[in-house]
Design an enzyme around this catalytic site. Structure first.
Site, PDB file in Angstrom:
ATOM      1  N   THR B 143       0.806  -0.877   0.312  1.00 33.24           N
ATOM      2  CA  THR B 143       0.051   0.092   0.174  1.00 33.24           C
ATOM      3  C   THR B 143       0.916   1.088   0.146  1.00 33.24           C
ATOM      4  OG1 THR B 143      -1.275  -0.700   1.068  1.00 33.24           O
ATOM      5  CG2 THR B 143      -1.888   1.659   1.018  1.00 33.24           C
ATOM      6  N   GLU B 144       0.301   2.148  -0.361  1.00 28.83           N
ATOM      7  CA  GLU B 144       1.088   3.558  -0.849  1.00 28.83           C
ATOM      8  C   GLU B 144       0.005   4.960  -0.319  1.00 28.83           C
ATOM      9  OE1 GLU B 144       3.150   4.126  -4.374  1.00 28.83           O
ATOM     10  OE2 GLU B 144       3.958   2.009  -4.126  1.00 28.83           O
ATOM     11  N   GLU B 391      -6.195  -6.849   4.074  1.00 33.97           N
ATOM     12  CA  GLU B 391      -5.808  -6.951   3.291  1.00 33.97           C
ATOM     13  C   GLU B 391      -7.044  -7.563   1.920  1.00 33.97           C
ATOM     14  OE1 GLU B 391      -3.526  -9.844   4.351  1.00 33.97           O
ATOM     15  OE2 GLU B 391      -2.475  -8.944   5.912  1.00 33.97           O
TER      16      GLU B 391
HETATM   17  C1  LIG Z   1      -3.793  -1.309  10.683  1.00 35.17           C
HETATM   18  C2  LIG Z   1      -3.740  -1.483   9.163  1.00 35.17           C
HETATM   19  C3  LIG Z   1      -2.703  -2.408   8.156  1.00 35.17           C
HETATM   20  C4  LIG Z   1      -2.376  -2.704   7.260  1.00 35.17           C
HETATM   21  N1  LIG Z   1      -1.050  -3.504   6.980  1.00 35.17           N
HETATM   22  C5  LIG Z   1      -1.016  -3.096   5.652  1.00 35.17           C
HETATM   23  C6  LIG Z   1       0.223  -4.287   5.028  1.00 35.17           C
HETATM   24  O1  LIG Z   1       0.949  -4.480   6.365  1.00 35.17           O
HETATM   25  N2  LIG Z   1       0.854  -4.353   4.026  1.00 35.17           N
HETATM   26  C7  LIG Z   1       0.224  -3.588   2.738  1.00 35.17           C
HETATM   27  O2  LIG Z   1       0.915  -3.273   1.303  1.00 35.17           O
HETATM   28  N3  LIG Z   1      -1.598  -2.942   3.607  1.00 35.17           N
HETATM   29  C8  LIG Z   1      -1.908  -2.421   4.041  1.00 35.17           C
HETATM   30  N4  LIG Z   1      -2.981  -2.164   4.786  1.00 35.17           N
HETATM   31  C9  LIG Z   1      -3.685  -1.195   3.918  1.00 35.17           C
HETATM   32  C10 LIG Z   1      -4.406  -1.536   3.430  1.00 35.17           C
HETATM   33  O3  LIG Z   1      -4.367  -3.298   2.380  1.00 35.17           O
HETATM   34  C11 LIG Z   1      -5.590  -0.962   3.225  1.00 35.17           C
HETATM   35  O4  LIG Z   1      -5.741   0.350   3.743  1.00 35.17           O
HETATM   36  C12 LIG Z   1      -6.423  -1.693   2.106  1.00 35.17           C
HETATM   37  O5  LIG Z   1      -5.815  -2.111   1.042  1.00 35.17           O
HETATM   38  C13 LIG Z   1      -7.362  -0.365   2.275  1.00 35.17           C
HETATM   39  O6  LIG Z   1      -6.603   0.951   0.752  1.00 35.17           O
HETATM   40  P1  LIG Z   1      -6.864   2.535   1.098  1.00 35.17           P
HETATM   41  O7  LIG Z   1      -7.516   2.747   1.961  1.00 35.17           O
HETATM   42  O8  LIG Z   1      -5.869   2.832   0.189  1.00 35.17           O
HETATM   43  O9  LIG Z   1      -8.449   2.773   0.639  1.00 35.17           O
HETATM   44  P2  LIG Z   1      -8.835   3.138  -1.176  1.00 35.17           P
HETATM   45  O10 LIG Z   1      -8.819   1.422  -1.759  1.00 35.17           O
HETATM   46  O11 LIG Z   1      -8.804   4.724  -0.694  1.00 35.17           O
HETATM   47  O12 LIG Z   1     -10.713   2.511  -0.543  1.00 35.17           O
HETATM   48  C14 LIG Z   1     -11.502   3.401   0.462  1.00 35.17           C
HETATM   49  C15 LIG Z   1     -12.656   2.947  -0.610  1.00 35.17           C
HETATM   50  O13 LIG Z   1     -13.090   2.767  -1.407  1.00 35.17           O
HETATM   51  C16 LIG Z   1     -13.662   1.137  -1.877  1.00 35.17           C
HETATM   52  N5  LIG Z   1     -13.330   1.312  -2.689  1.00 35.17           N
HETATM   53  C17 LIG Z   1     -11.985   1.583  -4.206  1.00 35.17           C
HETATM   54  N6  LIG Z   1     -11.606   0.645  -5.032  1.00 35.17           N
HETATM   55  C18 LIG Z   1     -13.526   0.044  -5.382  1.00 35.17           C
HETATM   56  C19 LIG Z   1     -13.659  -0.356  -6.444  1.00 35.17           C
HETATM   57  N7  LIG Z   1     -13.436  -0.941  -7.454  1.00 35.17           N
HETATM   58  N8  LIG Z   1     -15.345  -1.020  -6.123  1.00 35.17           N
HETATM   59  C20 LIG Z   1     -16.171  -0.608  -5.168  1.00 35.17           C
HETATM   60  N9  LIG Z   1     -15.210   0.340  -4.039  1.00 35.17           N
HETATM   61  C21 LIG Z   1     -14.075   0.461  -4.269  1.00 35.17           C
HETATM   62  C22 LIG Z   1     -12.892   1.073  -0.638  1.00 35.17           C
HETATM   63  O14 LIG Z   1     -13.608  -0.555  -0.666  1.00 35.17           O
HETATM   64  C23 LIG Z   1     -12.938   1.560   0.306  1.00 35.17           C
HETATM   65  O15 LIG Z   1     -14.616   1.495   0.783  1.00 35.17           O
HETATM   66  C24 LIG Z   1      -2.778  -1.744   6.478  1.00 35.17           C
HETATM   67  C25 LIG Z   1      -3.821  -1.027   7.025  1.00 35.17           C
HETATM   68  C26 LIG Z   1      -4.519  -0.724   8.137  1.00 35.17           C
HETATM   69  C27 LIG Z   1      -5.226  -0.179   7.862  1.00 35.17           C
END
Ligand SMILES: Cc1cc2nc3c(=O)[nH]c(=O)nc-3n(C[C@H](O)[C@H](O)[C@H](O)COP(=O)(O)OP(=O)(O)OC[C@H]3O[C@@H](n4cnc5c(N)ncnc54)[C@H](O)[C@@H]3O)c2cc1C
Lengths: 153, 414
Positions: B143-144, B391
């Site tokens: 994630t970024e 995840e």
């Molecule tokens: C405590 C914690 C630990 C984490 N650990 C890790 C880790 O170890 N490694 C790592 O790489 N990441 C990690 N993450 C990141 C996590 O996997 C992401 O936060 C998650 O995948 C969602 O990405 P985002 O936060 O950018 O949300 P976004 O992708 O911006 O999503 C925002 C909203 O839009 C919705 N959305 C996005 N695209 C679509 C679509 N095509 N259709 C419908 N809805 C959509 C999403 O479901 C969500 O409701 C962690 C996050 C947290 C909070």
């Protein structure tokens, strides 16, 4: 980028405008009042780089900041640009300070700070939080400036 | 027949869980070690949680009880457990808190796992043994700030220079991100566009001042485990650290997330189990209106619902773990991997939502005390919400499930 209203205010300092001007344009001295200063390094006549750890519970990142004087009129006006960056965050603030003599040999420092650029993680934080954090930093900064310039007289 | 039903062939399912080179005695020993770990960590974890500070004992005691390589083969210093036994271990561990379990997910499920699956012999020898014995904590950096659900929008880069890979960019919200010695980082070739812009997976050692890291504190739970961001500034990495083939990063990430999601689902079951235990105890002890609250039928309804959440999650996790084990035992079989991916997505979606319902009901059973970090249900409530996000979010799980059922031409991301 969300739009941020400029911050502004007036501070009365018990020192002459010339003394305040001398303090603000002496960047080595000025950075000492930056809250959370870790280290600093001059990068020319008008600029200084420093590393800062703001003491907020929600952001503990180390910020690299460069203070650059972009305009100066002795005893009257200073314009400074602050470029800051931390992990995944960057912002630029322009601070304008106008100095005027006040009663009893004091100085009124009228200031405005405008966020010109904000990107990355900090940009997604609510504007009220940014404002509250900036207010805190600005207050601490002016408290430090008051102590420093008033001590020198 | 349901096209993904892993249990239509009971013999395959049975042999999957028996196929690893582990004896029943070794499994029993692992269960005992996990229990000892959980008992020892509980008082430390509770204090750290209440004081909102990291708990270094999560890793230290895992080393002491030999739990840092539960699912890694014995030849690399692990304990060689199959997917189901490892999932059950995570269920138990998560009863101590989602933060505690998340450490294991970051280190093993999404840290060690891709090295095991895609690493060269040399990479496996270099990283796995020391990661099993406490010499190398791992993390997974996909994630970024601007790339979450769609990792292909990432901007981290690498370039080759003098036998090194030079890394640049920011990773955000990474479990174990500020304590890891090495992170599996996903990045694109510097300056690439169009067809050349293909993501690769790189094992990045974190030592050195070109790797800046920062623990994130503004979080409403999981205080005791590490969630961090980091920035790579021309960070040099051993040129041999590309994981799998160049350009294969997206596939590696998606495969790894099958393992990661199963760990999240398992953790959620642990949350539900702990809430159920706490509710049963409290409902027997607490008296109102002249009788134990457990005799009030509306309180019984909460307990019955938590039990439904537990039983259904348990069944789905078992099914998903078996599907993953079958797939792990058949490397390169895309169909089996796809079935595992589907079953795990279902289990992750279901268990994380079931846990959310369970924690809410458990807080209700505890009444005013429920709304306090001093009691376990509220701590679980604060922690478990993230399981519907990390995840792969709820939405991404649903898209994956529906488009798979609809078949070709209905790919949600096409
Ligand atoms: C405590 C914690 C630990 C984490 N650990 C890790 C880790 O170890 N490694 C790592 O790489 N990441 C990690 N993450 C990141 C996590 O996997 C992401 O936060 C998650 O995948 C969602 O990405 P985002 O936060 O950018 O949300 P976004 O992708 O911006 O999503 C925002 C909203 O839009 C919705 N959305 C996005 N695209 C679509 C679509 N095509 N259709 C419908 N809805 C959509 C999403 O479901 C969500 O409701 C962690 C996050 C947290 C909070």
């Amino acid at each position: 980028m969300a739009t941020y209203e400029p911050f502004s205010g007036t501070e009365r300092l018990a020192a002459s405008p010339d003394a305040v001007y001398a303090f603000v344009t002496n960047l080595d001295e000025l950075v000492k009042i930056v809250p959370g200063l870790v280290s600093s390094e001059r990068v020319g006549d008008s600029a200084i780089k420093c590393s800062v750890r703001p003491g907020f519970s929600f952001i503990r990142t180390t910020l690299k900041q460069t203070f650059t004087i972009i305009e100066r009129v002795p005893g009257t006006r200073i314009v400074m640009q602050v470029d800051a960056s931390g992990i995944g965050t960057a912002f630029t603030v322009k601070a304008e300070m106008d100095l005027a003599p006040a009663e009893g040999g004091a100085c009124d420092l009228k200031w405005t700070a405008t966020i010109q650029k904000m990107s990355g993680l900090v940009a997604a934080v609510g504007t009220t939080i940014i404002r509250a954090a900036a207010d805190q930093v600005i207050k601490q900064g002016f408290d430090g400036m008051r102590t420093a310039v008033e001590k020198r007289g | 027949m349901h096209h993904v039903d892993t249990l239509t062939s009971p013999t395959a399912a049975k042999s999957a869980t028996k196929s690893s080179a582990v004896t029943d005695a070794e499994r029993a020993k692992l269960v005992a070690d996990v229990e000892a770990y959980c008992q020892e960590i509980r008082p430390i974890e509770e204090i750290c949680y209440l004081e909102h500070r990291p708990n270094p004992a999560i890793a230290e005691l895992a080393k002491k009880h030999n739990l840092l390589g539960m699912a890694m083969p014995k030849e690399y210093g692990g304990r060689g457990m199959d997917s189901l036994t490892y999932a059950r271990a995570l269920v138990r561990i998560n009863r101590e808190g989602t933060g505690v379990r998340t450490f294991f997910s970051g280190h093993t499920s999404i840290g060690q796992y891709p090295i095991l699956k895609y690493g060269t012999d040399e990479q496996k020898k270099r990283y796995l043994p020391k990661s099993c014995t406490g010499g190398c904590t791992l993390a997974f950096g996909l994630t970024e700030p601007e790339a979450g659900s769609n990792p292909l929008e990432g901007t981290c880069t690498y370039r080759r220079e003098g036998g090194k890979l030079i890394m640049n960019g920011v990773k955000y919200l990474i479990s174990n991100g500020s304590i890891a010695d090495a992170v599996i980082v996903f990045a694109f070739p510097e300056g690439s566009t169009g067809k050349d812009r293909r993501m690769s997976a790189i094992i990045v050692d974190t030592a050195g001042d070109t790797f800046e890291k920062e623990a994130l504190h503004a979080k409403p739970g999981m205080y005791t485990s590490d969630t961090a961001m980091f920035q790579m500034n021309d960070h040099p990495v051993n040129g041999d650290n590309m994981l799998g083939k160049e350009g294969e990063g997206f596939r590696i990430a998606m495969h790894t997330l099958v393992s990661g999601r199963l760990s999240v689902a398992s953790g959620c079951l642990g949350t539900i189990e702990d809430c159920l235990d706490e509710c049963l105890r409290y409902a027997r002890e607490r008296h109102q209106h002249g009788k134990p609250i457990g005799k009030h039928q509306l309180v019984q309804e909460h307990i019955a619902r938590i039990e439904f959440m537990r039983a259904t999650s348990d069944a789905m996790i078992e099914r998903a773990a078996i599907a993953k084990e079958i797939s792990d035992n058949a490397p390169g079989d895309a169909d089996l991997l796809s079935k595992a991916d589907f079953a795990v997505a279902e289990a992750k979606y279901w268990a994380s939502n079931a846990a959310w319902e369970a924690v809410d009901r458990a807080v209700q059973v505890f009444g005013g005390r429920g709304w306090s970090e001093l009691y376990r249900p509220f701590r679980h409530l604060q922690d478990v919400r993230v399981c519907r996000i990390y995840e792969g979010t709820d939405e991404i799980m649903k898209l994956k499930i529906a488009s798979k059922l609809l078949g070709k031409g209905f790919e949600a991301f096409a």
